[in-house]
Enzyme design. Structure first.
Site, mmCIF file in Angstrom:
data_model
loop_
_atom_site.group_PDB
_atom_site.id
_atom_site.type_symbol
_atom_site.label_atom_id
_atom_site.label_comp_id
_atom_site.label_asym_id
_atom_site.label_seq_id
_atom_site.Cartn_x
_atom_site.Cartn_y
_atom_site.Cartn_z
ATOM 1 N N ASN A 40 66.189 34.851 99.787
ATOM 2 C CA ASN A 40 66.903 35.693 100.752
ATOM 3 C C ASN A 40 67.704 36.705 99.946
ATOM 4 O OD1 ASN A 40 68.532 36.845 102.685
ATOM 5 N ND2 ASN A 40 69.815 35.044 102.992
ATOM 6 N N TRP A 41 67.209 37.944 99.932
ATOM 7 C CA TRP A 41 67.847 38.961 99.089
ATOM 8 C C TRP A 41 69.169 39.453 99.679
ATOM 9 C CZ3 TRP A 41 63.546 42.863 97.134
ATOM 10 C CH2 TRP A 41 62.622 42.165 96.337
ATOM 11 N N LYS A 42 69.435 39.091 100.925
ATOM 12 C CA LYS A 42 70.613 39.604 101.628
ATOM 13 C C LYS A 42 70.643 41.142 101.511
ATOM 14 C CE LYS A 42 73.029 35.362 100.571
ATOM 15 N NZ LYS A 42 74.212 34.585 100.896
ATOM 16 N N HIS A 54 71.085 32.960 110.290
ATOM 17 C CA HIS A 54 71.807 32.756 109.032
ATOM 18 C C HIS A 54 73.307 32.729 109.335
ATOM 19 C CE1 HIS A 54 73.405 33.388 105.018
ATOM 20 N NE2 HIS A 54 72.223 33.013 104.551
ATOM 21 N N GLU A 89 75.739 33.976 107.943
ATOM 22 C CA GLU A 89 76.432 35.270 107.833
ATOM 23 C C GLU A 89 76.252 36.083 109.114
ATOM 24 O OE1 GLU A 89 74.636 36.374 104.114
ATOM 25 O OE2 GLU A 89 75.821 34.841 103.101
ATOM 26 N N GLU A 92 71.673 24.852 105.902
ATOM 27 C CA GLU A 92 72.513 25.594 104.966
ATOM 28 C C GLU A 92 73.990 25.322 105.278
ATOM 29 O OE1 GLU A 92 70.311 29.075 103.044
ATOM 30 O OE2 GLU A 92 71.314 29.839 104.810
ATOM 31 N N GLY A 116 76.688 30.729 98.568
ATOM 32 C CA GLY A 116 77.295 31.733 97.695
ATOM 33 C C GLY A 116 78.591 31.282 97.044
ATOM 34 N N SER A 154 73.656 27.553 97.260
ATOM 35 C CA SER A 154 73.900 27.466 95.812
ATOM 36 C C SER A 154 72.826 26.680 95.067
ATOM 37 C CB SER A 154 75.293 26.877 95.537
ATOM 38 O OG SER A 154 76.289 27.756 96.031
ATOM 39 N N GLY A 213 69.619 32.247 97.885
ATOM 40 C CA GLY A 213 70.317 33.527 97.956
ATOM 41 C C GLY A 213 70.499 34.131 96.571
ATOM 42 N N GLY A 214 71.663 33.912 95.987
ATOM 43 C CA GLY A 214 72.013 34.549 94.713
ATOM 44 C C GLY A 214 70.952 34.397 93.632
HETATM 45 C C1 PEP Z 1 71.592 32.030 101.523
HETATM 46 O O1 PEP Z 1 72.100 33.125 101.620
HETATM 47 O O2 PEP Z 1 70.770 31.667 102.368
HETATM 48 C C2 PEP Z 1 71.967 31.180 100.386
HETATM 49 C C3 PEP Z 1 71.557 29.948 100.375
HETATM 50 O O3 PEP Z 1 72.740 31.753 99.410
HETATM 51 P P1 PEP Z 1 73.111 31.124 97.970
HETATM 52 O O4 PEP Z 1 71.844 30.527 97.397
HETATM 53 O O5 PEP Z 1 73.623 32.267 97.167
HETATM 54 O O6 PEP Z 1 74.144 30.072 98.214
#
Ligand code: PEP
Length: 246
Positions: free
Chosen positions: A9-11, A93, A95, A164, A170, A208, A229-230
């Site tokens: 997930n590049w956000k 998501h 966010e 999640e 994040g 994470s 994500g990251g």
């Molecule tokens: C996400 O945005 O779906 C996510 C899991 O982010 P991260 O891996 O950075 O925690």
């Protein structure tokens, strides 16, 4: 045995140059022993489709409208995503739930709109830290998933679910393998009551995930891969996570 799936997930990250390097780093590392996809910002869908053409790496979007077309300024419909060849769309998501006030029902309607056009929704559920500390984790994720199950009806078995925990996204605070597995088992049991193929359905963990914790998370009975994500923004990290999946 379920085949694992790893989705980046590049956000709201990316640039023409950076995307090209990231995508070629991923495709150049094939083959993977799991399914792999990237969910990119809308403006980059086209170049992603071109960069991934001929590879088995799939692509998708990070949100969609619940409506097919109309006066919804700024929205992107599923038929548009389907035209790009999107295989997946992330819905719900945390966010989007937090910053765009998306309700459980809206998330469910988006999932339904996606399935109607053959795009697989990756439905995110998860509790906040306050909810976990109040002992509400199970009730929260069940409520979120129940809205989707109810709305999808006999198609519920076609979605991908992503657990999640909001407090792990994040933040660098990953759920322990036991914490994650416990929630995945709850979700699997809920799916069993709704879909005949529940034991074949994919339930991802997100929050994470990094190269050094991916294998142990993915080794849990009901964890079928990750939503990343990251660590999806750096080819070497993303590839290492894909390798950990199979
Ligand atoms: C996400 O945005 O779906 C996510 C899991 O982010 P991260 O891996 O950075 O925690």
């Amino acid at each position: 045995m379920r085949r694992k799936l790893v989705v980046g997930n590049w956000k709201m990250h990316g640039s023409h140059k950076g995307n090209a390097e990231l995508l070629s780093g991923i495709t150049g590392a094939r083959p993977f022993g799991c399914d792999v996809a990237v969910c990119v910002p809308f403006p980059y869908l086209s170049e992603t489709a071109v960069a991934l053409a001929g590879s088995d790496v799939r692509w998708g979007a990070q949100d969609c409208s619940a409506f097919e077309q109309g006066a919804y300024t700024g929205e992107v419909s599923v038929p548009m995503l389907a035209e790009f060849g999107c295989r997946y769309v992330i819905v719900g998501h945390s966010e989007r739930r937090a910053y765009h006030a998306e309700s459980d029902q809206l998330v469910a309607d988006k999932a339904k709109a996606a399935l109607a056009k053959g795009v697989t929704p990756i439905v995110c559920v998860g509790e906040t830290l306050a909810q976990r500390e109040a002992g509400e984790t199970e009730a929260v994720v069940k409520r979120q998933l129940s809205a989707v199950i109810h709305t999808l009806g006999h198609c519920a078995g076609e979605m991908v679910v992503a657990y999640e925990p909001v407090w792990a996204i994040g933040t660098g605070k990953v759920a322990s393998p036991e914490q994650a597995q416990a929630v995945h088992a709850v979700l699997r049991a809920q799916l069993r009551a709704a879909a005949a193929n529940a034991d074949a359905m994919t339930i991802l963990y997100g929050g994470s995930v990094k190269p050094d914790n991916a294998a142990i998370l993915f080794g849990q009975t009901d964890i079928d891969g990750g939503l990343i994500g990251g660590a999806a923004l750096k080819a070497t990290d993303f590839v290492a996570i894909c390798r950990a999946a199979g």
